[in-house]
Scaffold this motif. Structure first.
Motif, short mmCIF file in Angstrom:
data_model
loop_
_atom_site.label_atom_id
_atom_site.label_comp_id
_atom_site.label_asym_id
_atom_site.label_seq_id
_atom_site.Cartn_x
_atom_site.Cartn_y
_atom_site.Cartn_z
N ALA A 199 0.83 -1.21 0.00
CA ALA A 199 0.00 0.00 0.00
C ALA A 199 0.86 1.26 0.00
CB ALA A 199 -0.93 -0.01 1.22
N LEU A 200 1.88 1.29 0.86
CA LEU A 200 2.72 2.47 0.94
C LEU A 200 3.58 2.63 -0.31
CD1 LEU A 200 3.81 2.41 4.69
CD2 LEU A 200 2.09 3.84 3.61
N ALA A 202 2.86 1.72 -3.25
CA ALA A 202 2.02 2.08 -4.39
C ALA A 202 1.78 3.59 -4.47
CB ALA A 202 0.70 1.34 -4.32
N VAL A 203 1.86 4.28 -3.33
CA VAL A 203 1.59 5.73 -3.34
C VAL A 203 2.86 6.56 -3.41
CG1 VAL A 203 -0.56 5.40 -2.07
CG2 VAL A 203 1.55 5.86 -0.81
N LEU A 204 4.00 5.91 -3.59
CA LEU A 204 5.24 6.67 -3.72
C LEU A 204 5.23 7.47 -5.02
CD1 LEU A 204 7.93 4.04 -2.60
CD2 LEU A 204 6.95 5.90 -1.26
N PRO A 205 5.76 8.67 -5.00
CA PRO A 205 5.80 9.48 -6.23
C PRO A 205 6.55 8.74 -7.34
CG PRO A 205 6.38 10.81 -4.32
CD PRO A 205 6.32 9.39 -3.84
N ARG A 213 13.98 5.47 -3.63
CA ARG A 213 13.02 4.38 -3.42
C ARG A 213 13.60 3.34 -2.47
NH1 ARG A 213 8.42 2.77 -6.19
NH2 ARG A 213 8.70 4.56 -7.59
#
Length: 356
Positions: A199-200, A202-205, A213
């Motif tokens: 979940a986290l 997937a929302v990374l810029p 990353r």
């Protein structure tokens, strides 16, 4: 040093330690060990099979030592879908040690261009073939190990001090401090780790570099992994704080945080060392899973996880299996080696064993 003697006499622990030492030395010296730049493509060389090494000239049949021949992929046959390999038998390229190649900086400072092995001439030695972008798979595997192996060390360097300090404070002070900290720990322990990571991640810029990353993956995995250690340390501190040397330090007026760091936490060292060796594989697997599903280290930067992501392509598994099994095997061996070393340390540092 009795524990060290016990550890060295354990063949499985010794095997695990030697395997890990070999892996870490190879990835640290990746610039020298890898024969080619992991980002550079070879002309007409996509999806080449592992290079075959010859000892006799294939035309004259004379012995000339280890050598390879320039190999490229031919056009695709539209009827059968096959691609024929084009081998130039006229240009044998000797294989040697410490041959010149792509330039890099030794120790990050000295310009250098020698590689552990390579070829002299037009032929390329691709020990594990090439990928879809015609990049040497062995070189990418070696460079990718830097991320996959060091993510575990960086992870425990962040999560373990956090778990030690928080668990030590909780167990030493008790009362409402212990109650608040343990409720927080219990909440974190109920969060499914892999789902939080997905979940986290997937929302990374999307514009993040692989280095950024990488750090975020480490921070995320560290954030959810310290709670279990804190809970165990808290239980150990509850008994350690009642011992005579801790009571003596209190009587002498020592600061509580000094007592925790100087007298209490060192008593948990054996457990922490064992837990660290067993926790590293968790970080490695987490990075591999995220990269496998496209949420971790992104191409063109290599890691064992995103090299393994080729397994999602069924045609690669069937036609180019040499691209799949090396990263999978290395992940398995690394996790196994850490577990063997951790089990050996647990047996060697067992207080009952030391007393005997």
């Amino acid at each position: 040093m009795n524990w060290w003697q016990k550890l060295t006499k354990n063949p499985l622990a010794r095997f695990g330690a030697l395997l890990l030492l070999t892996f870490y030395l190879i990835v640290i010296a990746a610039d020298v060990v890898a024969p080619y730049d992991p980002y550079v493509s070879q002309p007409d060389g996509s999806l080449l099979p592992p290079t075959k090494i010859y000892w006799r000239n294939q035309q004259t049949k004379k012995f000339i030592g280890p050598h390879v021949y320039p190999t490229t992929q031919g056009p695709t046959d539209l009827e059968t879908g096959d691609r024929k390999l084009n081998v130039d038998w006229q240009k044998p390229s000797p294989v040697g040690l410490f041959v010149p190649g792509s330039e890099y900086k030794l120790f990050g400072v000295i310009p250098f261009n020698r590689h552990l092995f390579g070829t002299v001439g037009e032929g390329k030695i691709n020990l594990l073939g090439t990928d879809e972008q015609a990049r040497d798979q062995f070189s990418r595997l070696v460079y990718g190990g830097r991320i996959s192996l060091f993510i575990g060390l960086v992870g425990i360097a962040i999560s373990f001090p956090l778990g030690l300090i928080i668990g030590g404070i909780s167990g030493y002070f008790g009362g409402w401090v212990d109650g608040i900290i343990m409720r927080l720990v219990e909440v974190l322990m109920t969060i499914p780790g892999i789902y939080l990571l997905v979940a986290l991640a997937a929302v990374l810029p999307p514009g993040l570099t692989s280095a950024q990353r990488f750090l975020l993956i480490v921070l995320i995995t560290s954030f959810i992994s310290w709670s279990g250690l804190a809970r165990v340390i808290r239980g150990q501190v509850l008994s350690i704080k009642e011992r005579e040397f801790v009571q003596a330090a209190k009587t002498m007026g020592a600061n509580p945080f000094y007592i925790i760091v100087r007298h209490v936490l060192p008593q948990t060292a054996s457990y922490v060392i064992i837990s660290a060796t067993l926790a590293v594989p968790g970080f490695i697997v987490a990075e591999s899973v995220l990269s496998l599903i496209g949420l971790g280290i992104q191409q063109p930067d290599p890691s064992w996880g995103n090299l393994l992501s080729l397994a999602t392509n069924a045609s690669i598994i069937v036609l180019q299996p040499w691209l799949i099994w090396p990263p999978a095997l290395l992940i398995i061996l690394t996790v196994l080696a850490f577990n063997l070393l951790g089990d050996g340390l647990r047996d060697a540092l067992d207080p009952r064993s030391l007393q005997r």
